[in-house]
Motif scaffolding. Structure first.
Motif, mmCIF file in Angstrom:
data_model
loop_
_atom_site.group_PDB
_atom_site.id
_atom_site.type_symbol
_atom_site.label_atom_id
_atom_site.label_comp_id
_atom_site.label_asym_id
_atom_site.label_seq_id
_atom_site.Cartn_x
_atom_site.Cartn_y
_atom_site.Cartn_z
ATOM 1 N N VAL A 242 -47.765 4.680 19.087
ATOM 2 C CA VAL A 242 -47.283 6.122 18.966
ATOM 3 C C VAL A 242 -46.539 6.400 20.013
ATOM 4 O O VAL A 242 -46.426 5.551 20.964
ATOM 5 C CB VAL A 242 -47.819 7.386 18.506
ATOM 6 C CG1 VAL A 242 -49.059 7.454 17.553
ATOM 7 C CG2 VAL A 242 -48.402 7.524 20.147
ATOM 8 N N GLY A 245 -39.882 6.251 17.580
ATOM 9 C CA GLY A 245 -38.779 6.275 16.718
ATOM 10 C C GLY A 245 -37.904 7.651 18.628
ATOM 11 O O GLY A 245 -38.406 7.576 19.440
ATOM 12 N N ALA A 247 -37.486 10.253 18.935
ATOM 13 C CA ALA A 247 -38.453 12.059 18.864
ATOM 14 C C ALA A 247 -39.413 11.076 19.491
ATOM 15 O O ALA A 247 -40.020 12.125 20.548
ATOM 16 C CB ALA A 247 -38.587 12.355 17.380
ATOM 17 N N GLY A 248 -39.779 10.298 18.970
ATOM 18 C CA GLY A 248 -41.712 10.037 18.781
ATOM 19 C C GLY A 248 -41.851 9.629 20.830
ATOM 20 O O GLY A 248 -42.320 9.981 21.422
ATOM 21 N N ALA A 251 -41.234 12.547 22.853
ATOM 22 C CA ALA A 251 -42.596 13.223 22.694
ATOM 23 C C ALA A 251 -43.370 12.265 23.504
ATOM 24 O O ALA A 251 -44.588 13.501 24.229
ATOM 25 C CB ALA A 251 -43.034 13.510 21.883
ATOM 26 N N VAL B 313 -46.910 13.140 18.629
ATOM 27 C CA VAL B 313 -46.217 11.869 19.456
ATOM 28 C C VAL B 313 -45.904 10.906 17.655
ATOM 29 O O VAL B 313 -44.772 11.018 17.430
ATOM 30 C CB VAL B 313 -46.351 10.909 20.033
ATOM 31 C CG1 VAL B 313 -45.835 9.855 20.326
ATOM 32 C CG2 VAL B 313 -46.546 11.958 21.449
ATOM 33 N N ILE B 314 -46.719 11.400 17.093
ATOM 34 C CA ILE B 314 -47.572 11.184 15.732
ATOM 35 C C ILE B 314 -46.256 11.515 15.053
ATOM 36 O O ILE B 314 -45.571 10.859 13.805
ATOM 37 C CB ILE B 314 -48.784 10.407 15.280
ATOM 38 C CG1 ILE B 314 -49.641 10.141 16.275
ATOM 39 C CG2 ILE B 314 -48.263 9.795 14.538
ATOM 40 C CD1 ILE B 314 -51.060 9.747 15.996
ATOM 41 N N ALA B 316 -43.931 13.562 15.222
ATOM 42 C CA ALA B 316 -42.061 13.651 15.893
ATOM 43 C C ALA B 316 -41.377 11.825 14.765
ATOM 44 O O ALA B 316 -40.872 11.314 14.589
ATOM 45 C CB ALA B 316 -41.877 13.257 16.858
ATOM 46 N N ASP B 317 -43.074 10.684 15.585
ATOM 47 C CA ASP B 317 -42.532 9.827 14.893
ATOM 48 C C ASP B 317 -42.101 9.609 13.335
ATOM 49 O O ASP B 317 -41.659 8.728 13.021
ATOM 50 C CB ASP B 317 -43.472 7.927 15.143
ATOM 51 C CG ASP B 317 -43.674 8.096 16.959
ATOM 52 O OD1 ASP B 317 -42.302 7.863 17.300
ATOM 53 O OD2 ASP B 317 -44.679 7.720 16.999
#
Lengths: 473, 473
Positions: A242, A245, A247-248, A251, B313-314, B316-317
C-alpha cells in the motif's frame, strides 16, 4: 527469532491486575491461553499479580529470562532496555507507541534504544506494535480483547504486517473464512527486526505453509529480495503493497513514517522474488485462502460447471479477462457427458446443468471431465443451492471427485443462510468458496500465478519482467 | 404492464395440492403472501384446491380474468393461450421451459404462441422464466422455496433479469445487504415483453427508486436506448452485461440462445442512455446498495476518516486509481481539527484518529470537515471496531453528522460478529457498509458516476464517449 515466538521465560514489564492496562491485558491473555513458559511480572508496586510472584525490577528476577515485553510509556522504555542489557536478556518486544511516528523527539528515543541494543546484542521487535502471536506455542503479546476480534484457530497461514489495525483485521477475516493461523507478527516502527529477518525464519517454520505480508515500505531492499526469493521457492508469499499513488504515499508517510517509495520498484522486486502481489484487501484474503487450501494447477485450461447459466457466462467472461482458457470439450468428451446427463443440460464449457440439476450430476460431469480425461487443468464449480435437487451431499460428491483427480478447484456460490452452510462444509474440506464469479476467477488466477512464478524461479529466470498468458503456450 | 404485477384476478393453470408441482407451489406462495386479487385454480382433476373452487378449463371460469399463469409442460401451452384468447384474457406469464433454448422445435412452438398472442392482443411474459414478484401487491409467480432463498423485505429496488438463477441470487444478496425490493421481473426467453417495455413502466412506478438490470442481450436496440435514457433521467439504472469476451459470448448462446453481440456497442449504448455499468456481480450489488441508500456527491473531493492508518492508506490508493481526489485540508481546517482532537492523531487526509480513537472523535472530525467547511463533497469513513474506545454509539454520531451536512458517505469496516452488528446499524440508517477498502471506493465512484451521467443527460450531451476525471476540472 524463535525466542520472540516461543520464549522459555518472559518478563512482563509494568504488569498490573488493573483492567485497561496494556501490560495487564497481555499478562492476562498469556495466562488464559495456557502459555507453558515461565512468566515474571515486573512492577515495584505489587508482591503478586494474578497469583504470580511479582518483581520490583528486571535485575531482581532471580532466574534467567529469555524475553522482555515492554508496554509502558515511551519515555521509560530506554531504562528498561538498559536493565535487561545488564541481565543479559537478548530479546525485547516493545509494544509502546510514542516514538518515530510522533516526530523528532521520538526518533531520538529510538536511536538511543537502538544503540544500547546493538552494544548488548539485543534483538528488538517494535516499537509501536502488537508484537507476535504464535498459535502453536500459545504465546502472544497482543493486547486485544478477544471479545471483539475472533481468536484464530490453529493453521498454516503466517502474517507479517507493518500495520497493527491491518494485522487485527486479517486475523478476524481469516477466522471468518475458516483459515487457521500459525504465526502473526506486527513490527510497527521496525527499529530492528523486519521482513528480511522474519522471512528466513518462516521459511523453516514447520507450521507455516503460506505467508501473507502487508507492507507500506520494506526494511532492506536487497536483503528482502534475497530472503523472499529463497522463501518463495518453498512456500507461497502473497503481498499487499500500500502507498502506491500520490494520495496513498502521502497517507503512508503520516501513518508509520514509512517512505512508500516508487511503486514500480516494488513491483519489479516482487516479480524477481516470486512474490504474488494482490490488488486490494479482498484479493489479498481471497488469494491467501486459495493458496492455503489448494495446489496450483499445471496449466490454464479451466472447466466451468454450473447449475445457473448466467453465472457460468460471468465466470467465462472473467476467465477471458484474466488469461484463463475455457476450452470446449472434445467430441469424445461431449459424447460421454451426453450419455450420462439429462438431454436438457448444455454440454459445453460451461457445462450447464440448469436449474434441474441434482447433486449426482456434478459428480458425473466432474468424473468425465477431470478424472477420466485430461482436457482440463482445474475447475471452477458453481453449485447454486436454490433449486430443490441440490442438497448438502453435493459437497462430498464434488470434493471427493476433485481430490481423486489431483487437480485444484475453487467454488463459487451465492446466497443466504443455506448457502453459507454449504460454504462452511466445502471449506472444512479445504475447497475455497467465493461469493461472486469474479472473485472465484481471481482466486484461480492467483493459484495459476503461483505456478508461473514458481517455474520462473526454478528456471533461474528471476529477472523476467512480466508473466503473461503466453508463458503457457 | 400493471396487470403483470398486480392483477385483479389470476388463473393458475394446472394447479394441484401435490407437493413439488410448479403450479401448486405458485398457488401456495400466493395464498401464503396474502395476495388480495381473485385466484382461479384451473385443473380438470379437482373440484377444490386449498379450499378454492377449481375449474376444469379456462372457459369454465364464470368471471372476468385479468392474467393467466402457465406452468405446465411446453407442448400444452399453445392450447391454453388459445383458450385464454377465446375468453379475452389479455395477459399471460408463461413459466414453462422447453422452448427456444431447446432448439428448432422449441422455436417453432414459440412462433405459434406469438402469432395467437398477436392476433388476440395478448401480452406475454416468458416463457422459461420465474415471472414477477411485486412486493407491494403481494403478488409473485415465483416457484421458489422461501426456505432456501430469503424472502426480500419491501423497498425501492427493482430488478430486471434475463437469467432466473441470477434473479434469485440477487434477491438473496439484496436481503443479506439489507436492501428492500419493489419489483422483480425475470423474462427468460423474452417472447414478447422485455427491457424496452418494462423500463417505461418502472420509470413511473412510485415504489421503484433504483433499477438493476442483468442482461445477456437486449430486446430492441434503439427502443431500449430511448426507454433507458428517459428512465435514467429520473432514476438510476445500473446494469451488468454478461457475454463480453469470446468464452462468455459462447456461454451466453448456449444459456438463453442470446446473441450477446459486440460488447463495444453495448458500452456505447449504456453511455448514451445514462446507464451505469458494473463490472462483475460484486460491483453490481455494491453499486445498487450505494445508489439505493445515498445521493450522488456534487463533486469528487473525498475526505477519508479512519482509526486504522493502514486502511486509510489503501482507501487513498484506490481513490487515486478511480479518479477520486483526496485533497489535504486547508491550514485553517487543519487548525480547527487540531484544536478539537488529541495531539496523537494525524490531521491530514486521511484524518487518522489512530487506535486510540473514541466515538466522539468521528463526530468532531466530520463536523469540522463536512458540516462547518466546504472543502469536501463526500466522505469515506472507516470505523474499525477492535479498539476499546469504539462503541455502537459511533453509528448515530456519524450518521447524524453526515445527514446534517447533506453530503453522501459510505462506510468501510472489517471484522467479525461485532463488526457485522455495526454494519446492520449503519444500514438501518441507510449508510452503506463495505467489507473492504476497494469496495467502499468503488461504491463511492459509482455514486459519482451517477452524478456525471445525470449531468451529461441534462446537458443533452448523450454521445460523450468517455467520462473522465477531467469532467470535474
Amino acid at each position: 527469532m524463535e525466542v520472540f515466538f516461543n520464549p522459555s521465560s518472559v518478563a512482563i514489564v509494568g504488569a498490573t491486575e488493573k483492567p485497561g492496562s496494556l501490560p495487564g491485558i497481555i499478562l492476562k491473555n498469556l495466562l488464559d491461553m495456557g502459555f507453558q513458559g515461565k512468566i515474571y511480572p515486573v512492577n515495584p508496586k505489587y508482591k503478586t499479580i494474578f497469583g504470580l510472584p511479582c518483581f520490583p525490577s528486571i535485575p531482581d528476577i532471580p532466574n534467567e529470562v529469555a524475553l522482555t515485553v515492554i508496554a509502558i510509556p515511551a519515555s521509560f522504555v530506554l531504562e528498561v532496555v538498559r536493565q535487561q542489557a545488564q541481565k543479559q536478556i537478548r530479546h525485547a518486544i516493545i509494544i509502546s507507541a510514542g516514538f518515530r511516528e510522533m516526530g523528532v523527539e521520538g526518533i531520538e528515543m529510538e536511536e538511543y534504544i537502538k544503540r544500547v541494543a546493538c552494544e548488548n546484542g539485543i534483538r528488538i521487535l517494535g516499537p509501536n506494535c502488537l508484537g507476535v502471536l504464535d498459535n502453536y506455542a500459545n504465546f502472544t503479546t497482543s493486547f486485544l480483547s478477544w471479545e471483539r476480534v475472533s481468536y484464530p484457530k490453529k493453521g498454516s497461514l503466517s502474517i507479517l504486517s507493518q500495520s497493527g489495525a491491518f494485522a487485527i483485521a486479517l486475523l478476524d477475516l481469516a477466522s471468518q473464512e475458516g483459515l487457521g493461523i500459525a504465526k502473526m507478527v506486527n513490527y510497527g516502527n521496525r527499529l530492528d527486526v523486519g521482513e528480511s529477518t522474519l522471512l528466513p525464519f518462516l521459511q523453516n517454520d514447520i507450521h507455516t505453509r503460506v505467508i501473507a505480508i502487508y507492507m507500506e515500505s520494506v526494511d532492506h531492499g536487497r536483503k528482502f529480495i534475497e530472503a523472499a526469493k529463497s522463501c518463495s521457492e518453498k512456500k507461497p508469499i502473497i503481498a499487499l503493497k500500500v502507498g502506491k499513488g500520490a494520495a496513498g504515499i502521502a497517507a503512508a508517510r503520516s501513518h508509520t513514517g514509512a517512505i512508500a517509495g516508487n511503486y514500480a520498484i516494488y513491483r519489479a522486486a516482487f516479480l524477481k522474488s516470486g512474490i504474488i502481489e494482490a490488488n486490494g484487501l479482498e484479493e489479498f484474503i481471497d488469494g491467501v485462502k486459495a493458496l492455503s487450501m489448494q495446489n496450483p494447477p499445471k496449466g490454464n485450461r479451466i472447466l466451468i460447471v454450473t447449475n445457473g447459466g448466467g453465472f457460468g457466462v460471468i465466470v467465462a467472461d472473467h476467465c477471458s479477462e484474466s488469461g484463463l482458457e475455457v476450452p470446449i470439450p472434445s467430441t469424445q468428451l461431449k459424447e460421454r457427458l451426453r450419455s450420462n446427463l439429462s438431454a436438457f443440460y448444455v454440454v459445453n464449457n460451461p457445462v450447464d446443468l440448469t436449474g434441474s440439476a441434482c447433486d449426482r450430476d456434478y459428480h458425473m460431469a466432474l468424473t468425465a471431465c477431470m478424472l477420466e480425461s485430461d482436457e482440463y487443468d482445474a475447475a471452477i464449480i458453481i453449485p447454486l443451492m436454490a433449486p430443490q435437487g441440490m442438497t448438502t451431499k453435493v459437497v462430498d460428491l464434488v470434493t471427493d471427485t476433485m481430490k481423486r483427480s489431483g487437480k485444484p478447484a475453487v467454488i463459487c456460490t451465492v446466497g443466504g443462510a443455506f448457502t453459507l452452510r454449504i460454504k462452511q462444509l466445502f471449506e472444512d474440506r479445504e475447497f475455497p468458496v467465493y461469493p461472486s464469479p469474479e472473485r472465484s476467477v481471481k482466486a484461480m488466477s492467483i493459484l495459476l500465478r503461483r505456478r508461473i512464478l514458481q517455474e520462473g524461479l526454478n528456471r533461474g529466470n528471476y529477472t523476467k519482467a512480466k508473466v503473461t498468458k503466453s508463458d503457457w503456450q
